[in-house]
Write an enzyme that holds these catalytic residues in place. Structure first.
Site, short mmCIF file in Angstrom:
data_model
loop_
_atom_site.label_atom_id
_atom_site.label_comp_id
_atom_site.label_asym_id
_atom_site.label_seq_id
_atom_site.Cartn_x
_atom_site.Cartn_y
_atom_site.Cartn_z
N SER A 79 0.83 -1.21 0.00
CA SER A 79 0.00 0.00 0.00
C SER A 79 0.87 1.27 0.00
O SER A 79 1.67 1.48 -0.91
CB SER A 79 -0.96 -0.04 1.19
OG SER A 79 -2.02 0.85 1.03
N ASP A 129 -6.11 -3.90 -1.93
CA ASP A 129 -4.96 -3.57 -1.08
C ASP A 129 -4.27 -4.81 -0.50
O ASP A 129 -4.92 -5.70 0.05
CB ASP A 129 -5.46 -2.69 0.07
CG ASP A 129 -4.36 -1.91 0.76
OD1 ASP A 129 -3.45 -2.55 1.32
OD2 ASP A 129 -4.41 -0.67 0.73
#
Length: 296
Positions: free
Chosen positions: A38, A184
């Site tokens: 991320s 993610d």
């Protein structure tokens, strides 16, 4: 000295990494292979592209982070349809503006695809929720029949940073036309230090440093669960950290820089300059404290 480094996810809190990088640079510690999840993937990609810590700060400081909030056009016209768009598209924002920004920033340093980087020098993780598995980018692209070296670095970072329900999932199509939804990497591994410590690897030639945006594990208080919302938040946090925490415990966390960022959400894009500088100073102070007693 040279080290490999792994950056945890944490959204806008990752600005604290810039202070950590300043402290590492002053100790002449060079980062060789880089990995992240991320926001950690964003940091790793910019560093591998050749950006210095001060350049990354300037890049973010010159950018209105609210530009990344790009809802579908119909939501702009009819705001009350936001939740319908969330239901249909599985994300409040498209993520296109974020990916375009990444692409332009990396291109300024001559980086577009993984072929522009030394092989194996940059890795990041994402979550394939269609097939229920964690994927390492660019390594696992071959599973989808995609050539690794020609794949966009910006697209890979966008995949790793597709916060569920915030950004729309990335659709990855294989050679048979089957589509996988990618979100993610923090859903399954928010701190993939295991990427450079896999079993069966040759003995490492360099130390592996980890950088996390949290207090040390034994200083994290138990989560208070009072209702369904806090239950859901705690469940998601457990999912994203349990695997990593077990692995970190095995290596006694001696090579991890813990930066105790608290009281700030991952998507708070409205920070003042003073708040940004405070984060950077926290990262610097935490790293200086770590380096003062680090043995390798």
């Amino acid at each position: 000295m040279k080290v490999d480094a792994v950056f945890a996810g944490g959204g806008v809190k990752a600005l604290a990494f810039l202070g950590a990088l300043q402290a590492l640079n002053e100790r002449n510690i060079e980062l060789e292979r880089l990995a992240g999840t991320s926001a950690g993937a964003v940091t790793a990609a910019f560093l591998k592209a050749g950006y210095r810590a001060d350049e990354i700060f300037q890049l973010f400081n010159d950018t209105d982070l609210k530009q990344f909030l790009d809802p579908r056009a119909i939501v702009d016209v009819f705001p009350f349809l936001k939740w319908m768009a969330l239901y249909r598209r599985m994300g409040l924002y498209r993520g296109d503006a974020f990916e375009s920004w990444l692409k332009n920033a990396l291109k300024k340093k001559g980086i577009q695809t993984f072929g522009d980087l030394p092989e194996g020098s940059l890795k990041m993780v994402a979550s394939d929720i269609t097939n229920g598995r964690l994927i390492v980018l660019p390594d696992d692209l071959s599973r989808y029949g995609i050539e690794q070296r020609s794949f966009s670095v910006a697209k890979a970072v966008r995949m790793s940073a597709s916060l569920p329900f915030f950004f729309e999932p990335v659709k990855l199509k294989n050679q048979q036309g089957q589509v996988s939804l990618i979100v993610d990497g923090g859903v399954l591994s928010n701190f993939p230090i295991w990427l450079f410590m896999r079993k069966g690897q040759l003995k490492r030639q360099r130390p592996v440093l980890g950088l996390r945006l949290s207090p040390e594990y034994d200083k994290i208080p138990p989560r208070e669960i009072k209702n369904g919302l806090s239950f859901l938040q705690s469940m998601f946090h457990t999912m994203s950290s349990a695997h990593d925490q077990r692995y970190v415990a095995k290596i006694h966390a001696k090579n991890i820089i813990f930066i105790p960022v608290e009281g700030l959400g991952a998507t708070e894009f409205h920070m003042s300059k003073k708040e940004k500088e405070k984060l950077i100073q926290l990262g610097r102070a935490s790293t200086e404290s770590f380096l003062a007693k680090w043995t390798y």
